[in-house]
Design a protein around this motif. Structure first.
Motif, PDB file in Angstrom:
ATOM      1  N   ASP A   1     -71.888 -91.951  -4.906  1.00 21.58           N
ATOM      2  CA  ASP A   1     -72.621 -92.172  -6.146  1.00 21.58           C
ATOM      3  C   ASP A   1     -72.429 -93.581  -6.690  1.00 21.58           C
ATOM      4  O   ASP A   1     -73.315 -94.137  -7.305  1.00 21.58           O
ATOM      5  CB  ASP A   1     -72.181 -91.173  -7.221  1.00 21.58           C
ATOM      6  CG  ASP A   1     -72.650 -89.768  -6.895  1.00 21.58           C
ATOM      7  OD1 ASP A   1     -73.754 -89.615  -6.352  1.00 21.58           O
ATOM      8  OD2 ASP A   1     -71.885 -88.825  -7.175  1.00 21.58           O
ATOM      9  N   LYS A   2     -71.236 -94.141  -6.473  1.00 18.06           N
ATOM     10  CA  LYS A   2     -70.935 -95.462  -7.000  1.00 18.06           C
ATOM     11  C   LYS A   2     -71.159 -96.520  -5.927  1.00 18.06           C
ATOM     12  O   LYS A   2     -71.498 -96.205  -4.782  1.00 18.06           O
ATOM     13  CB  LYS A   2     -69.484 -95.510  -7.492  1.00 18.06           C
ATOM     14  CG  LYS A   2     -69.207 -94.603  -8.686  1.00 18.06           C
ATOM     15  CD  LYS A   2     -67.776 -94.765  -9.135  1.00 18.06           C
ATOM     16  CE  LYS A   2     -67.472 -93.947 -10.369  1.00 18.06           C
ATOM     17  NZ  LYS A   2     -66.072 -94.161 -10.814  1.00 18.06           N
ATOM     18  N   ASP A   3     -70.924 -97.770  -6.299  1.00 16.79           N
ATOM     19  CA  ASP A   3     -71.078 -98.877  -5.360  1.00 16.79           C
ATOM     20  C   ASP A   3     -70.000 -98.828  -4.282  1.00 16.79           C
ATOM     21  O   ASP A   3     -68.999 -98.119  -4.412  1.00 16.79           O
ATOM     22  CB  ASP A   3     -71.011-100.206  -6.105  1.00 16.79           C
ATOM     23  CG  ASP A   3     -72.201-100.415  -7.042  1.00 16.79           C
ATOM     24  OD1 ASP A   3     -73.296 -99.886  -6.752  1.00 16.79           O
ATOM     25  OD2 ASP A   3     -72.025-101.104  -8.059  1.00 16.79           O
ATOM     26  N   ILE A   4     -70.216 -99.602  -3.232  1.00 19.31           N
ATOM     27  CA  ILE A   4     -69.304 -99.688  -2.095  1.00 19.31           C
ATOM     28  C   ILE A   4     -68.823-101.126  -1.988  1.00 19.31           C
ATOM     29  O   ILE A   4     -69.633-102.063  -1.982  1.00 19.31           O
ATOM     30  CB  ILE A   4     -69.998 -99.233  -0.786  1.00 19.31           C
ATOM     31  CG1 ILE A   4     -70.375 -97.744  -0.879  1.00 19.31           C
ATOM     32  CG2 ILE A   4     -69.095 -99.466   0.406  1.00 19.31           C
ATOM     33  CD1 ILE A   4     -71.816 -97.505  -1.036  1.00 19.31           C
ATOM     34  N   TRP A   5     -67.522-101.311  -1.884  1.00 22.25           N
ATOM     35  CA  TRP A   5     -66.907-102.634  -1.780  1.00 22.25           C
ATOM     36  C   TRP A   5     -66.749-102.998  -0.318  1.00 22.25           C
ATOM     37  O   TRP A   5     -66.069-102.306   0.429  1.00 22.25           O
ATOM     38  CB  TRP A   5     -65.557-102.614  -2.484  1.00 22.25           C
ATOM     39  CG  TRP A   5     -64.747-103.872  -2.420  1.00 22.25           C
ATOM     40  CD1 TRP A   5     -65.184-105.133  -2.151  1.00 22.25           C
ATOM     41  CD2 TRP A   5     -63.338-103.991  -2.653  1.00 22.25           C
ATOM     42  NE1 TRP A   5     -64.142-106.028  -2.208  1.00 22.25           N
ATOM     43  CE2 TRP A   5     -62.993-105.345  -2.514  1.00 22.25           C
ATOM     44  CE3 TRP A   5     -62.348-103.076  -2.973  1.00 22.25           C
ATOM     45  CZ2 TRP A   5     -61.690-105.806  -2.667  1.00 22.25           C
ATOM     46  CZ3 TRP A   5     -61.047-103.528  -3.138  1.00 22.25           C
ATOM     47  CH2 TRP A   5     -60.732-104.889  -2.987  1.00 22.25           C
ATOM     48  N   LEU A   6     -67.394-104.074   0.090  1.00 23.22           N
ATOM     49  CA  LEU A   6     -67.176-104.641   1.421  1.00 23.22           C
ATOM     50  C   LEU A   6     -66.011-105.606   1.290  1.00 23.22           C
ATOM     51  O   LEU A   6     -66.140-106.674   0.702  1.00 23.22           O
ATOM     52  CB  LEU A   6     -68.421-105.366   1.927  1.00 23.22           C
ATOM     53  CG  LEU A   6     -68.265-106.147   3.235  1.00 23.22           C
ATOM     54  CD1 LEU A   6     -67.812-105.248   4.378  1.00 23.22           C
ATOM     55  CD2 LEU A   6     -69.555-106.873   3.580  1.00 23.22           C
TER      56      LEU A   6
ATOM     57  N   HIS B   1     -77.195-108.546   9.266  1.00 26.35           N
ATOM     58  CA  HIS B   1     -78.047-107.355   9.184  1.00 26.35           C
ATOM     59  C   HIS B   1     -78.603-107.136   7.779  1.00 26.35           C
ATOM     60  O   HIS B   1     -79.202-106.096   7.500  1.00 26.35           O
ATOM     61  CB  HIS B   1     -77.286-106.111   9.640  1.00 26.35           C
ATOM     62  CG  HIS B   1     -77.007-106.063  11.105  1.00 26.35           C
ATOM     63  ND1 HIS B   1     -77.993-105.996  12.062  1.00 26.35           N
ATOM     64  CD2 HIS B   1     -75.836-106.108  11.782  1.00 26.35           C
ATOM     65  CE1 HIS B   1     -77.451-105.971  13.263  1.00 26.35           C
ATOM     66  NE2 HIS B   1     -76.136-106.048  13.116  1.00 26.35           N
ATOM     67  N   ASN B   2     -78.367-108.117   6.871  1.00 28.95           N
ATOM     68  CA  ASN B   2     -78.869-108.058   5.493  1.00 28.95           C
ATOM     69  C   ASN B   2     -78.437-106.767   4.776  1.00 28.95           C
ATOM     70  O   ASN B   2     -79.221-106.115   4.099  1.00 28.95           O
ATOM     71  CB  ASN B   2     -80.396-108.203   5.467  1.00 28.95           C
ATOM     72  CG  ASN B   2     -80.900-108.595   4.094  1.00 28.95           C
ATOM     73  OD1 ASN B   2     -80.168-109.127   3.266  1.00 28.95           O
ATOM     74  ND2 ASN B   2     -82.169-108.306   3.841  1.00 28.95           N
ATOM     75  N   LEU B   3     -77.150-106.412   4.936  1.00 32.53           N
ATOM     76  CA  LEU B   3     -76.625-105.172   4.365  1.00 32.53           C
ATOM     77  C   LEU B   3     -75.858-105.379   3.059  1.00 32.53           C
ATOM     78  O   LEU B   3     -75.388-104.416   2.468  1.00 32.53           O
ATOM     79  CB  LEU B   3     -75.711-104.475   5.386  1.00 32.53           C
ATOM     80  CG  LEU B   3     -76.406-103.987   6.655  1.00 32.53           C
ATOM     81  CD1 LEU B   3     -75.381-103.502   7.668  1.00 32.53           C
ATOM     82  CD2 LEU B   3     -77.406-102.887   6.316  1.00 32.53           C
ATOM     83  N   ILE B   4     -75.720-106.618   2.618  1.00 33.90           N
ATOM     84  CA  ILE B   4     -74.993-106.892   1.377  1.00 33.90           C
ATOM     85  C   ILE B   4     -76.005-107.008   0.241  1.00 33.90           C
ATOM     86  O   ILE B   4     -76.934-107.806   0.302  1.00 33.90           O
ATOM     87  CB  ILE B   4     -74.150-108.179   1.490  1.00 33.90           C
ATOM     88  CG1 ILE B   4     -73.122-108.027   2.621  1.00 33.90           C
ATOM     89  CG2 ILE B   4     -73.472-108.499   0.163  1.00 33.90           C
ATOM     90  CD1 ILE B   4     -72.360-109.295   2.936  1.00 33.90           C
ATOM     91  N   ASP B   5     -75.812-106.200  -0.782  1.00 29.04           N
ATOM     92  CA  ASP B   5     -76.712-106.219  -1.932  1.00 29.04           C
ATOM     93  C   ASP B   5     -76.270-107.217  -2.993  1.00 29.04           C
ATOM     94  O   ASP B   5     -77.096-107.764  -3.715  1.00 29.04           O
ATOM     95  CB  ASP B   5     -76.786-104.819  -2.560  1.00 29.04           C
ATOM     96  CG  ASP B   5     -77.294-103.791  -1.573  1.00 29.04           C
ATOM     97  OD1 ASP B   5     -78.434-103.952  -1.084  1.00 29.04           O
ATOM     98  OD2 ASP B   5     -76.548-102.840  -1.271  1.00 29.04           O
TER      99      ASP B   5
ATOM    100  N   TYR C   1     -74.197-113.258  -6.870  1.00 23.37           N
ATOM    101  CA  TYR C   1     -75.531-113.416  -6.312  1.00 23.37           C
ATOM    102  C   TYR C   1     -76.050-112.057  -5.867  1.00 23.37           C
ATOM    103  O   TYR C   1     -75.276-111.186  -5.480  1.00 23.37           O
ATOM    104  CB  TYR C   1     -75.510-114.330  -5.080  1.00 23.37           C
ATOM    105  CG  TYR C   1     -75.190-115.774  -5.375  1.00 23.37           C
ATOM    106  CD1 TYR C   1     -76.193-116.677  -5.686  1.00 23.37           C
ATOM    107  CD2 TYR C   1     -73.877-116.248  -5.319  1.00 23.37           C
ATOM    108  CE1 TYR C   1     -75.925-117.997  -5.946  1.00 23.37           C
ATOM    109  CE2 TYR C   1     -73.595-117.573  -5.571  1.00 23.37           C
ATOM    110  CZ  TYR C   1     -74.614-118.436  -5.881  1.00 23.37           C
ATOM    111  OH  TYR C   1     -74.335-119.761  -6.144  1.00 23.37           O
ATOM    112  N   ARG C   2     -77.348-111.885  -5.910  1.00 20.50           N
ATOM    113  CA  ARG C   2     -77.973-110.653  -5.416  1.00 20.50           C
ATOM    114  C   ARG C   2     -79.083-111.001  -4.432  1.00 20.50           C
ATOM    115  O   ARG C   2     -79.594-112.126  -4.437  1.00 20.50           O
ATOM    116  CB  ARG C   2     -78.536-109.833  -6.576  1.00 20.50           C
ATOM    117  CG  ARG C   2     -77.426-109.262  -7.441  1.00 20.50           C
ATOM    118  CD  ARG C   2     -77.923-108.254  -8.402  1.00 20.50           C
ATOM    119  NE  ARG C   2     -76.792-107.678  -9.135  1.00 20.50           N
ATOM    120  CZ  ARG C   2     -76.903-107.143 -10.325  1.00 20.50           C
ATOM    121  NH1 ARG C   2     -78.067-107.086 -10.939  1.00 20.50           N
ATOM    122  NH2 ARG C   2     -75.836-106.636 -10.914  1.00 20.50           N
ATOM    123  N   LYS C   3     -79.444-109.997  -3.639  1.00 32.20           N
ATOM    124  CA  LYS C   3     -80.574-110.175  -2.721  1.00 32.20           C
ATOM    125  C   LYS C   3     -81.802-110.588  -3.515  1.00 32.20           C
ATOM    126  O   LYS C   3     -82.007-110.116  -4.636  1.00 32.20           O
ATOM    127  CB  LYS C   3     -80.907-108.862  -2.009  1.00 32.20           C
ATOM    128  CG  LYS C   3     -80.006-108.489  -0.893  1.00 32.20           C
ATOM    129  CD  LYS C   3     -80.549-107.205  -0.257  1.00 32.20           C
ATOM    130  CE  LYS C   3     -79.675-106.732   0.856  1.00 32.20           C
ATOM    131  NZ  LYS C   3     -80.205-105.504   1.483  1.00 32.20           N
TER     132      LYS C   3
END
Length: 187
Positions: free
Chosen positions: A116-121, A134-138, A182-184
């Motif tokens: 439900d919440k965000d995921i920390w890379l 792979h453009n997976l970072i939001d 920064y965001r996509k």
């Protein structure tokens, strides 16, 4: 579950672009209450690691003699999160940790759908590069520290293809750390 949660790269980096020194040093990293790292940890319910970073930090327990109460709370929060470790090795999952060696895009989509919440890379550099490519970072939350190492492990390597991101927010802390968020770019 939530489809609007984000994969967030939240990372400390030196002014000259290193995430650690040549021998893995991170002693230059400043943590101060104003940064509200606990607030960030409350925003996420999962952490993604590469295997080397997981080996170093995924189960890290600081020496109780050298830890403040704030650090104790921080590590308790970190260890309460679901952990996902991308690795080429075949390892046994445990209570809070899943070891993944399947398609990165499918795996990230499954992780996002199950939280439900965000995921920390968290990192390291190989998994960060794969996520970028792979453009997976939001969202990129980079805390630029007022340190020049001159050598070490760079944040960005082998990025392909080039793409743009949009500045969302900046914050300057008393210590001299500047956080850039920064965001996509939206189409």
């Amino acid at each position: 579950m939530n489809s609007t949660n984000k994969v967030i790269l939240d990372l400390a980096v030196t002014l000259d672009g290193y995430i650690e020194g040549p021998n893995g040093e991170v002693d230059w990293c400043i943590m101060e209450p104003e940064m509200d790292f606990i607030g960030f940890l409350n925003q996420v319910d999962a952490i993604i690691y590469g295997r080397k970073s997981y080996d170093l930090w995924g189960t890290y327990t600081p020496d109780t003699h050298d830890i403040s109460n704030g650090d104790s709370v921080m590590w308790k929060h970190i260890h309460s999160k679901d952990k996902y470790v991308f690795t080429h090795q075949s390892l046994e999952n445990d209570k809070n940790t899943q070891f993944l060696n399947e398609d990165i895009i499918k795996s990230v989509n499954k992780i996002k759908q199950s939280h439900d919440k965000d995921i920390w890379l968290y990192g390291g550099s190989s998994i960060i590069t794969a996520f970028i490519n792979h453009n997976l970072i939001d969202e990129y939350r980079l805390s630029i520290h007022p340190t020049i190492l001159g050598d070490g492990k760079p944040l960005f390597e082998n990025i392909d293809p080039r793409f743009n991101i949009a500045l969302h927010h900046t914050h300057t802390y008393k210590s001299g750390v500047v956080q850039l968020i920064y965001r996509k770019m939206t189409e």
